[in-house]
Design a protein around this motif. Structure first.
Motif, mmCIF file in Angstrom:
data_model
loop_
_atom_site.group_PDB
_atom_site.id
_atom_site.type_symbol
_atom_site.label_atom_id
_atom_site.label_comp_id
_atom_site.label_asym_id
_atom_site.label_seq_id
_atom_site.Cartn_x
_atom_site.Cartn_y
_atom_site.Cartn_z
ATOM 1 N N ALA A 105 0.867 -1.173 0.000
ATOM 2 C CA ALA A 105 0.000 0.000 0.000
ATOM 3 C C ALA A 105 0.901 1.219 0.000
ATOM 4 N N GLY A 106 0.610 2.163 -0.880
ATOM 5 C CA GLY A 106 1.464 3.341 -0.945
ATOM 6 C C GLY A 106 0.991 4.328 -1.977
ATOM 7 N N ALA A 107 1.923 5.158 -2.417
ATOM 8 C CA ALA A 107 1.599 6.209 -3.372
ATOM 9 C C ALA A 107 2.812 6.530 -4.237
ATOM 10 N N VAL A 108 2.521 6.910 -5.471
ATOM 11 C CA VAL A 108 3.516 7.496 -6.364
ATOM 12 C C VAL A 108 3.127 8.958 -6.539
ATOM 13 N N VAL A 109 4.005 9.858 -6.137
ATOM 14 C CA VAL A 109 3.780 11.292 -6.262
ATOM 15 C C VAL A 109 4.698 11.811 -7.355
ATOM 16 N N THR A 110 4.114 12.472 -8.342
ATOM 17 C CA THR A 110 4.858 12.874 -9.536
ATOM 18 C C THR A 110 4.732 14.364 -9.784
ATOM 19 N N ASP A 111 5.881 15.029 -9.910
ATOM 20 C CA ASP A 111 5.963 16.429 -10.316
ATOM 21 C C ASP A 111 7.166 16.519 -11.247
ATOM 22 N N GLY A 112 6.953 16.108 -12.498
ATOM 23 C CA GLY A 112 8.043 15.997 -13.461
ATOM 24 C C GLY A 112 8.736 14.655 -13.348
ATOM 25 N N PHE A 113 9.075 14.250 -12.126
ATOM 26 C CA PHE A 113 9.681 12.959 -11.833
ATOM 27 C C PHE A 113 8.834 12.238 -10.775
ATOM 28 N N SER A 114 8.749 10.939 -10.876
ATOM 29 C CA SER A 114 7.960 10.148 -9.932
ATOM 30 C C SER A 114 8.796 9.728 -8.729
ATOM 31 N N ASP A 115 8.149 9.649 -7.555
ATOM 32 C CA ASP A 115 8.735 8.937 -6.430
ATOM 33 C C ASP A 115 7.696 7.956 -5.912
#
Length: 196
Positions: A105-115
């Motif tokens: 369970a988690g998240a990918v947060v992307t602002d130009g590049f993903s984490d």
């Protein structure tokens, strides 16, 4: 913490990329993902994937969106949950992903590049899961749980109130065809009052 309580009709959303199929079955929406569908930008892998299946509708500042779903995750990177989209370079996907033989369970947060942030939840495999995203102040708060259990905090990510965003259920199957996810509910309402 507030509960998103207004059920949204499946017809309220617009697909970012149409799935192989999406059919209503009673109150549920059953979605079949295309092989190689995914959302990712650059980091660590060096590629851009912009082919997820997300059914999105406006998500204003001060509001929340949540989904409930069940799925038979079994292949590398099978995933489903809530997708929040500003544009092709700024988005968040939050929920469950099957990786290296373990459900996370988690998240990918992307602002130009993903984490990508993820924690193992193997006990959630095959369960009905609730994923909630909440726009509170300058943040997007991500929570999830097996339905009937208290929501767990998964992520606090920067998300300015000035952004225009849309959100809703999503599914992707980067390594195979045949992933089907049954979404039981899509709800919207007031944002959570606090992080904790």
């Amino acid at each position: 913490m507030a509960d998103a309580s207004t059920r949204r009709a499946w017809a309220d959303g617009t697909w970012t990329h149409p799935p192989v199929s999406a059919r209503e079955d009673g109150d549920d929406l059953v979605v079949a993902a295309a092989a190689s569908s995914d959302a990712w930008r650059h980091t660590a892998y060096g590629f851009v994937h912009d082919s997820e299946h997300a059914l999105v509708a406006p998500l204003a500042a001060g509001t929340a969106a949540e989904v409930e779903f069940t799925a038979d995750f079994s292949a590398q990177f099978d995933q489903a949950g809530v997708f929040v989209r500003v544009d092709a370079q700024r988005w968040v996907k939050a929920g469950l992903e099957y990786a290296d033989g373990v459900l996370g369970a988690g998240a990918v947060v992307t602002d130009g590049f993903s984490d990508w942030s993820v924690g193992a939840v193997p006990e959630w495999l095959g369960e009905r899961v609730r994923v909630r995203v909440s726009r509170t102040g300058d943040a997007l708060i991500v929570r999830a749980a097996v339905v009937g259990e208290p929501l767990r905090l998964l992520r606090v990510a920067p998300f300015p109130a000035s952004l225009t965003a849309a959100a809703g259920p999503f599914v992707a199957a980067p390594t195979r065809g045949g992933l089907t996810v049954r979404f039981h509910a899509w709800r919207t309402g007031a944002a959570d009052a606090s992080i904790h």
